[in-house]
Design an enzyme around this catalytic site. Sequence first.
Site, PDB file in Angstrom:
ATOM      1  N   HIS A 121      23.226  77.224  48.751  1.00 44.09           N
ATOM      2  CA  HIS A 121      24.341  76.833  49.613  1.00 44.09           C
ATOM      3  C   HIS A 121      25.013  78.073  50.202  1.00 44.09           C
ATOM      4  CE1 HIS A 121      24.665  72.529  48.126  1.00 44.09           C
ATOM      5  NE2 HIS A 121      23.782  73.077  47.297  1.00 44.09           N
TER       6      HIS A 121
ATOM      7  N   ASP B 168      31.062  71.397  51.429  1.00 46.53           N
ATOM      8  CA  ASP B 168      30.080  70.348  51.138  1.00 46.53           C
ATOM      9  C   ASP B 168      30.448  69.534  49.902  1.00 46.53           C
ATOM     10  OD1 ASP B 168      29.405  72.456  49.442  1.00 46.53           O
ATOM     11  OD2 ASP B 168      27.389  72.712  50.243  1.00 46.53           O
TER      12      ASP B 168
END
Length: 300
Positions: free
Chosen positions: A21, A118
């Site tokens: 990520h 996220d």
Amino acid sequence: MSSSDSTKLYVTMFPWVGFGHFIPYLYLSNKLAERGHRVSFLLPKGAQAKLHKLNHYPDLIHFYPLLIPHVDGLPPGAETASDVPYSLLGYLMMAFDQTQDQVKTILTSLKPDFVFFDLSHWMPALAHLLGSKAIYYSIISGVSLASICKKVTKDMTNEELLQPPPGYPCLSELLINKEFEIAQLKGIVEDMGTGMSLYLRTITGMTESDAMAFRTYNELEGPYCDYIRQHYAKPVLLTGPVMPQTLETKLDERWANWLSNSSKEMLCIAHLGAKLKYQRNSFRSCFWGLSYVGNRFWWL
């Protein structure tokens, strides 16, 4: 402030604490900084040293360290998903959620225009409280997220799980799911000890965000991203893969020689994700299968 400065944005990046990520978020940060926008990047202190070389605009992209608190069950010093096995990921999520006060303090000081996030399902409410817009930036494909534009529960049968949401494009693509894929889908609705499943984290973040963004092209996943746009009734932005430019560095001589002896048609690169867990027999089968082909391969 000059007129050119007034058109520049101030963006904060707050991805889940995993390098799968961090890196895509930093790639996007580089693209924004390339256009003159400022970026603040929130991440665990211990992860910064591993990402500095990927920050191509240190004057515009600034790292802000977070202290990942210890929770019972989490290995001492664990900060990222690389530090824990999947079975302990729930404890890391608990610790991640406990950074909310730190994040609020930083954002209150920074006052960014946009916050990209996220798995912090609480980020939209926090961003709105501080006057910022929250953008759900997914590292997962639009195809995958479009397929869960429906209620998914752990009590559903395999047939119910495989049933696509109404209006899902290209129905035939859902008819090739294997048992392990069904098991993976069931995994996202497990609580993991945090009181909220990965499915609910994702759906909550997408629902409460101001807009969503995906690392894809319209030509590649356009119908699925349009489907998501219609389902959530909010803007969906496509960034493309935002890959970094290849740096002109000299390759180590031994690898240069090895590669020079392999034609373009004869080299296979086998790259396995950090979280992919192979059974021993599957690993050996894949390895020997590549060996029997007779071509050179690079196993990463």
